[in-house]
Design a protein around this motif. Structure first.
Motif, PDB file in Angstrom:
ATOM      1  N   MET A 181       0.824  -1.196   0.000  1.00  0.00           N
ATOM      2  CA  MET A 181       0.000   0.000   0.000  1.00  0.00           C
ATOM      3  C   MET A 181       0.865   1.255   0.000  1.00  0.00           C
ATOM      4  O   MET A 181       0.533   2.248  -0.659  1.00  0.00           O
ATOM      5  CB  MET A 181      -0.940  -0.006   1.194  1.00  0.00           C
ATOM      6  N   ARG A 182       1.972   1.212   0.715  1.00  0.00           N
ATOM      7  CA  ARG A 182       2.843   2.370   0.746  1.00  0.00           C
ATOM      8  C   ARG A 182       3.484   2.604  -0.626  1.00  0.00           C
ATOM      9  O   ARG A 182       3.575   3.734  -1.092  1.00  0.00           O
ATOM     10  CB  ARG A 182       3.940   2.178   1.813  1.00  0.00           C
ATOM     11  N   VAL A 183       3.919   1.482  -1.329  1.00  0.00           N
ATOM     12  CA  VAL A 183       4.552   1.627  -2.639  1.00  0.00           C
ATOM     13  C   VAL A 183       3.533   2.050  -3.700  1.00  0.00           C
ATOM     14  O   VAL A 183       3.802   2.900  -4.558  1.00  0.00           O
ATOM     15  CB  VAL A 183       5.245   0.315  -3.057  1.00  0.00           C
ATOM     16  N   ALA A 184       2.336   1.443  -3.675  1.00  0.00           N
ATOM     17  CA  ALA A 184       1.323   1.737  -4.685  1.00  0.00           C
ATOM     18  C   ALA A 184       0.869   3.187  -4.629  1.00  0.00           C
ATOM     19  O   ALA A 184       0.391   3.736  -5.614  1.00  0.00           O
ATOM     20  CB  ALA A 184       0.121   0.805  -4.521  1.00  0.00           C
ATOM     21  N   GLY A 185       0.975   3.798  -3.538  1.00  0.00           N
ATOM     22  CA  GLY A 185       0.511   5.166  -3.408  1.00  0.00           C
ATOM     23  C   GLY A 185       1.514   6.201  -3.834  1.00  0.00           C
ATOM     24  O   GLY A 185       1.202   7.401  -3.801  1.00  0.00           O
ATOM     25  N   THR A 186       2.685   5.769  -4.274  1.00  0.00           N
ATOM     26  CA  THR A 186       3.683   6.742  -4.709  1.00  0.00           C
ATOM     27  C   THR A 186       3.280   7.355  -6.043  1.00  0.00           C
ATOM     28  O   THR A 186       2.524   6.765  -6.833  1.00  0.00           O
ATOM     29  CB  THR A 186       5.055   6.072  -4.839  1.00  0.00           C
ATOM     30  N   ALA A 187       3.805   8.528  -6.364  1.00  0.00           N
ATOM     31  CA  ALA A 187       3.409   9.267  -7.572  1.00  0.00           C
ATOM     32  C   ALA A 187       3.788   8.517  -8.848  1.00  0.00           C
ATOM     33  O   ALA A 187       3.043   8.534  -9.848  1.00  0.00           O
ATOM     34  CB  ALA A 187       4.063  10.648  -7.570  1.00  0.00           C
ATOM     35  N   GLY A 188       4.926   7.823  -8.863  1.00  0.00           N
ATOM     36  CA  GLY A 188       5.361   7.114 -10.068  1.00  0.00           C
ATOM     37  C   GLY A 188       4.411   6.004 -10.477  1.00  0.00           C
ATOM     38  O   GLY A 188       4.038   5.860 -11.648  1.00  0.00           O
TER      39      GLY A 188
END
Length: 564
Positions: free
Chosen positions: A57-64
């Motif tokens: 969830m933390r990675v998926a929410g990044t802008a990239g």
């Protein structure tokens, strides 16, 4: 000592041994080797646990990753919409296939008339005709017109019996057997019910007197399985008060999904205007005329055919230049090769009807048995007889090739007709249908070569010769028969056609099968067919067809001049 105690003692001894050193001092002062048990840990498989839910969830929410997902989503929908739009464009721009006109069995192939059943079958009657069905089926014959076969004395109305078969040709049982076998081969049987066929007047000078008897006979033979009737001198019976009831008996008996029975009429020595009026008034399914008459000008032919074609559906047009009253095709004109008649009848819009023997060029007075055995002839000792047999075999092959071509090509089967050129001794016309291959038929029955100037907005830039009556110039066919080859070359350059002449319906092309027996040519427009070897027989009759790519039109120019 119990067994349990013994086992404990063994285990204790093993444990003591494990505790002993491998080397060292013994109480006796001597070295003693020992043993040790080493336990090696088992290999453990390393498992990949991946990221936890919180980590994902933390990675998926990044802008990239958000930007990447949006790009993929937009690309997917753009691709989907693009494919949908492309499909719509293809459907909209694709040429529409014209609906196939309603066709009946008498429109699908040539009719074959056997007026004298006994002579045709070698005095075997219906049984002899049944034995010849395989040979007729090879010619793609779709209907046999038999007789008249009924019993009557010439000019004696009181002797007329349209329900009784002349014993010289057989009986009802033989006819039933012929009907059954013919139907299995896709061949229909038509009876010629001309009442006074032995006398001077077909209807005894009073058609009304035998009209009711004629109607009863039609009902009787339909019940026996006959597929249609031919009425000679149609104008006589069609003008009687009984004619509508005769039509009701013959033309309204078919139900949905069943084969339609045919009411055919024939006329001779009538003008094109009278033939057109009779066709409208009588309402027959097929009117067989002796038009066009090749003793007249080609200009008259063009007018005759255009008159009938423009006024009536071609499914009701029939062409018969031979028969019981007219004689064989060879009797029409000694100056005109019989192949010319074959070419003309097979390529005109409508149904051709031939007399028995026309396929081999039989002449008046010749026995009909010479028609058989041409495909596997016996050894001939007489050179003249051998030559005649070979010529008849070649003529039959030409007839069969034309019949095959007409049956396979929609342009010839039910295509449109357009006159291209006409003169005193030559005639050319175009047959075309929607996306199918198109054909030009060019006929020259004169004594000198003819150059035709063709005028049509959809003439091609390329063409090839499919059939020619100049058999000496044809290549060796697939049967190994020796034929002299001929090559045609273009002699006139290309000229582009104007856009004003292209405003008619586009005619894309659908590739069709090629025929091994037919020589070909490829040349640009404004050309002449110039043989490298001079023509040494009557000027040939050509059937020319051409192609363009499907969905596109190569309008480099127009086929304008045709010399042969």
């Amino acid at each position: 000592m119990s067994k349990e105690m013994e086992m404990e003692e063994v285990e204790q001894k093993e444990l003591d041994l494990e505790k002993q050193s491998m080397t060292g001092e013994t109480p006796a002062g001597t070295e003693k080797n020992g043993c040790v048990r080493v336990k090696v840990p088992e290999d453990t498989e390393v498992k990949f646990t991946g990221l936890s839910k919180e980590e994902l969830m933390r990675v998926a929410g990044t802008a990239g990753w958000v930007r990447t997902r949006w790009i993929l989503l937009v690309l997917f929908w753009l691709g989907w919409v693009g494919m949908l739009a492309g499909a719509v464009v293809i459907i909209v721009q694709a040429p529409r296939c014209k609906p196939i006109p309603e066709m009946h069995w008498w429109n699908e192939g040539p009719l074959y008339q056997i007026a004298d059943v006994s002579a045709f079958s070698g005095d075997s009657g219906f049984k002899g005709v049944e034995e010849k069905l395989d040979s007729l089926n090879q010619l793609k014959v779709k209907g046999l017109v038999l007789g008249p076969i009924h019993s009557v004395q010439a000019d004696q109305p009181s002797t007329l019996d349209l329900k009784t078969i002349n014993p010289l040709v057989g009986n009802e049982k033989d006819l039933s057997s012929l009907l059954e076998r013919a139907h299995k081969k896709g061949i229909s049987i038509v009876l010629d019910l001309t009442p006074n066929y032995e006398g001077a007047a077909a209807w005894f000078h009073n058609a009304a007197s035998v009209a009711e008897q004629f109607k009863a006979a039609c009902a009787y033979w339909l019940h026996k399985g006959v597929d249609g009737f031919l009425v000679s001198d149609l104008g006589q019976i069609a003008s009687t008060a009984s004619w509508p009831s005769i039509q009701a008996v013959v033309q309204t008996n078919a139900t949905e999904g069943t084969k339609k029975t045919a009411l055919m009429g024939s006329v001779t020595s009538v003008s094109v205007d009278n033939a057109s009026l009779l066709l409208n008034r009588s309402g027959v399914d097929l009117l067989l005329t002796s038009l066009p008459d090749l003793t007249q000008s080609g200009v008259d032919h063009a007018q005759t055919i255009n008159k009938l074609y423009s006024s009536h559906p071609q499914t009701s047009l029939g062409w018969s230049l031979s028969g019981r009253l007219l004689g064989p095709l060879t009797s029409r004109s000694s100056a005109v090769p019989i192949r010319l008649y074959h070419m003309l009848l097979f390529t005109l819009p409508g149904t051709p009807m031939f007399n028995n023997g026309d396929e081999v060029g039989l002449k008046v007075g010749e026995p009909l048995d010479v028609m058989w055995g041409l495909e596997s002839p016996a050894e001939e000792k007489n050179d003249t007889a051998k030559t005649v047999r070979a010529e008849r075999s070649e003529l039959r092959s030409f007839f069969k090739a034309l019949s095959d071509l007409r049956g396979k090509e929609r342009s010839l089967l039910h295509g449109e007709f357009a006159s291209l050129y006409s003169s005193a001794s030559s005639f050319a016309f175009l047959r075309l249908w929607d996306q199918s291959e198109r054909f030009i038929t060019a006929l020259n029955w004169g004594d000198t070569p003819a150059t035709m100037t063709l005028a049509n907005s959809d003439l091609p830039s390329e063409a090839r010769v499919r059939l020619s009556t100049d058999v000496e110039k044809l290549a060796v066919d697939d049967m190994g028969r020796k034929r002299k080859t001929i090559n045609y070359r273009c002699v006139i350059p290309v000229t582009k056609s104007s856009r004003d002449q292209r405003n008619q319906e586009r005619l894309p092309y659908q590739r069709a099968n090629h025929y091994q027996r037919l020589h070909s040519l490829n040349c640009q427009t404004h050309f002449q067919f110039t043989p490298e070897v001079p023509l040494d027989i009557c000027p040939p009759i050509l059937s020319v067809n051409w192609s363009t790519r499907w969905g596109r039109h190569r309008r480099d120019g127009e086929l304008k001049h045709l010399s042969f």
